[in-house]
Scaffold this motif. Structure first.
Motif, PDB file in Angstrom:
ATOM      1  N   PRO A 290       0.832  -1.212   0.000  1.00 58.30           N
ATOM      2  CA  PRO A 290       0.000   0.000   0.000  1.00 58.30           C
ATOM      3  C   PRO A 290       0.861   1.255   0.000  1.00 58.30           C
ATOM      4  CG  PRO A 290       0.064  -0.930   2.207  1.00 58.30           C
ATOM      5  CD  PRO A 290       0.798  -1.903   1.313  1.00 58.30           C
ATOM      6  N   ASP A 365      -3.191   4.833  -1.421  1.00 55.35           N
ATOM      7  CA  ASP A 365      -4.183   3.927  -0.835  1.00 55.35           C
ATOM      8  C   ASP A 365      -4.744   4.488   0.464  1.00 55.35           C
ATOM      9  OD1 ASP A 365      -4.052   1.597  -2.687  1.00 55.35           O
ATOM     10  OD2 ASP A 365      -1.958   1.595  -2.057  1.00 55.35           O
ATOM     11  N   CYS A 366      -3.910   5.178   1.252  1.00 55.82           N
ATOM     12  CA  CYS A 366      -4.345   5.795   2.501  1.00 55.82           C
ATOM     13  C   CYS A 366      -3.749   7.193   2.598  1.00 55.82           C
ATOM     14  CB  CYS A 366      -3.893   4.980   3.721  1.00 55.82           C
ATOM     15  SG  CYS A 366      -5.013   3.652   4.160  1.00 55.82           S
ATOM     16  N   ASN A 431      -3.069  -0.840   7.362  1.00 57.59           N
ATOM     17  CA  ASN A 431      -2.237  -1.737   6.551  1.00 57.59           C
ATOM     18  C   ASN A 431      -2.836  -3.134   6.509  1.00 57.59           C
ATOM     19  OD1 ASN A 431       0.259  -2.394   5.103  1.00 57.59           O
ATOM     20  ND2 ASN A 431       0.815  -3.550   6.948  1.00 57.59           N
ATOM     21  N   TYR A 434      -5.969  -3.245   4.351  1.00 55.24           N
ATOM     22  CA  TYR A 434      -5.698  -3.126   2.920  1.00 55.24           C
ATOM     23  C   TYR A 434      -5.609  -4.509   2.253  1.00 55.24           C
ATOM     24  CZ  TYR A 434      -3.016  -2.368  -1.366  1.00 55.24           C
ATOM     25  OH  TYR A 434      -2.577  -2.384  -2.663  1.00 55.24           O
ATOM     26  N   LYS A 437      -9.046  -7.650   0.649  1.00 51.46           N
ATOM     27  CA  LYS A 437      -9.421  -6.903  -0.553  1.00 51.46           C
ATOM     28  C   LYS A 437     -10.916  -6.624  -0.653  1.00 51.46           C
ATOM     29  CE  LYS A 437      -5.395  -6.088  -2.228  1.00 51.46           C
ATOM     30  NZ  LYS A 437      -4.891  -4.696  -2.140  1.00 51.46           N
ATOM     31  N   TRP A 440     -11.850  -4.016   1.851  1.00 51.85           N
ATOM     32  CA  TRP A 440     -11.168  -2.765   1.496  1.00 51.85           C
ATOM     33  C   TRP A 440     -11.917  -2.047   0.372  1.00 51.85           C
ATOM     34  CZ3 TRP A 440      -7.705   0.140   3.807  1.00 51.85           C
ATOM     35  CH2 TRP A 440      -7.118   1.207   3.084  1.00 51.85           C
TER      36      TRP A 440
END
Length: 472
Positions: A290, A365-366, A431, A434, A437, A440
């Motif tokens: 990520p 991603d974050c 984390n 993530y 899936k 997420w």
């Protein structure tokens, strides 16, 4: 309802921070709802879109014992009328603030806002003033204009965007520069200083902040920068309304800055393409890790001391870091060094690049936002809009807009205490999430569907304006 929105900056004409975004977006949302909302601001030397300006007239404005020229220009933008107040001595400079005579510059601007009304066929029901640069507007209104027919029904609202900046000067500025005589100096005098913001607290009909949580936090000495006792006195006229974002300007489906446009219908492909492009730009590995990102001023108040403490630990977890910003040299140096020490895992851009910022929102991603104090914050809303769940500390507008998804439903990851340990724990939770899936993707879609538009906040402002207009 007629609203005059007085601000020292507004997009797209002049911007140094979030105030400009609010002044550019809120009046536009109000106009869509049928409110006659207009913006008034200085005409800076490096003002954008100068070719859109139309000259109206000029007149003199009292500044202490003397008078100064003021030119009035206007422009129409997105259905909103903007007025620009020109004085080259005060405003024909590079940049907006940080000059030795800022007190005099914005005392002039505050007085000029009221003088301008003599030359307009527009009398507002409400003047909504913003931050210390316009804090003297309600002071001058009550001292020098209230007895006039044109002004005797005008109400004022003062909005605090950041209480840390109060407009504090020596008392000697008041009579000579601001034109406030000894009899009235108590209105702006506080703790041995002339405090422009204090004057607004005393004279405005309502005081607002840019989130409900911040309205409560500034009653506490830890957040108030010395004004908590006064605010507790004025609590009867204090409230908080959460800012919104311009969802047209921050739309991954149409944003020309990002390499692949996407919406909730195709965010899996879109986010993957934007992430790959971001990793290529910063030379990061594409090993399925990520990408956690920050777009911010590099200052302690934004939580960079916490991020500095855990940065190597995050990279050791397999997380890739991307940071964009400029600020204090200690953080610029540390993160530049980190990128050199951890090639392929850390990317850093010292400076500000608006297109790159949008690419980071889309490709990460974050989004990390561990602020020590955050009156509202817009970046966490933008990151949600782009499907990048934020990791935030529960303070101010971050607390009001982001809710922890670890508890079943939410749009990000939160932690309460200002500590590196709690930030690290929140990053570890993000984390781990993530790699699940299916869940997420549900989180990303949920974040993208959050409504942070100004249309929601504008309704709250309209209610406040109506309440204030009928106070007396």
């Amino acid at each position: 309802m007629r609203i005059l929105y007085a601000s020292s900056e507004a997009t797209p004409f002049a911007k140094s921070g979030g105030l400009a975004d609010v002044a550019g977006a809120l009046p536009k949302a109000l106009v869509r709802d049928g409110v006659d909302a207009r913006v008034i601001m200085p005409l800076y030397g490096d003002l954008g879109f100068r070719d859109h300006l139309e000259y109206v007239t000029n007149y003199s404005v009292p500044v202490g014992w003397r008078s100064q020229y003021c030119g009035l220009f206007k422009a129409e933008w997105d259905g909103v009328t903007y007025y620009f107040l020109d004085n080259e001595y005060y405003f024909k400079r590079r940049g907006l603030y940080g000059f030795y005579d800022d007190g005099e510059r914005f005392a002039f601007f505050s007085r000029a806002v009221l003088e301008t009304l003599f030359y307009l066929d527009f009398t507002p029901d409400i003047i909504n003033c913003n931050d210390w640069q316009t804090a003297l507007v309600p002071v001058y209104l009550n001292l020098y204009y209230r007895h006039l027919d044109k002004f005797n029904r005008i109400k004022t609202i003062f909005t605090i965007h950041n209480i840390a900046y109060q407009g504090k000067y020596g008392l000697d500025i008041l009579e000579d520069t601001c034109g406030i005589g000894r009899r009235d100096q108590h209105i702006v005098e506080y703790d041995g200083c002339a405090n422009f913001m204090k004057g607004a607290f005393e004279t405005a009909d309502k005081i607002t902040t840019v989130s409900p949580s911040y309205a409560q936090e500034i009653l506490d000495p830890w957040f108030s920068y010395g004004l908590d006792a006064l605010l507790r006195e004025k609590q009867y006229k204090l409230c908080g309304i959460l800012n919104g974002i311009d969802q047209d300007a921050n739309n991954p489906a149409t944003d020309p800055s990002i390499p692949y446009n996407y919406s909730t219908a195709n965010f899996r492909e879109g986010k993957a393409a934007c992430k790959a492009a971001l990793q290529d730009q910063f030379g990061l590995h594409k090993d399925g890790s990520p990408v956690f990102a920050m777009v911010s001023r590099l200052v302690g108040m934004k939580g960079f001391d916490l991020v500095q403490s855990i940065a190597d630990g995050l990279v050791d977890l397999g997380i890739e870091l991307v940071i964009l910003g400029t600020g204090e040299s200690q953080y610029e140096g540390f993160f530049s060094d980190l990128a050199a020490r951890r090639p392929g895992r850390v990317g850093v851009y010292i400076g500000f690049n608006s297109a790159l910022a949008q690419q980071i929102y889309a490709g990460a991603d974050c989004f990390i936002m561990p602020s020590k104090s955050e009156p509202c914050g817009l970046a966490q809303m933008v990151s949600c809009r782009y499907g990048t769940p934020p990791i935030v500390r529960e303070t101010g507008g971050l607390r009001d807009s982001i809710h922890d998804s670890s508890k079943g439903s939410g749009n990000g990851f939160t932690f309460a205490g200002y500590s590196a340990h709690e930030l690290y724990d929140a990053c570890c939770r993000a984390n781990a999430a993530y790699y699940d899936k299916e869940n997420w993707e549900h989180l990303v879609e949920y974040a993208m569907n959050c409504d942070f538009s100004w249309s929601v906040s504008a309704k709250s402002y309209e209610g406040l304006y109506n309440e204030t207009a009928n106070l007396w």
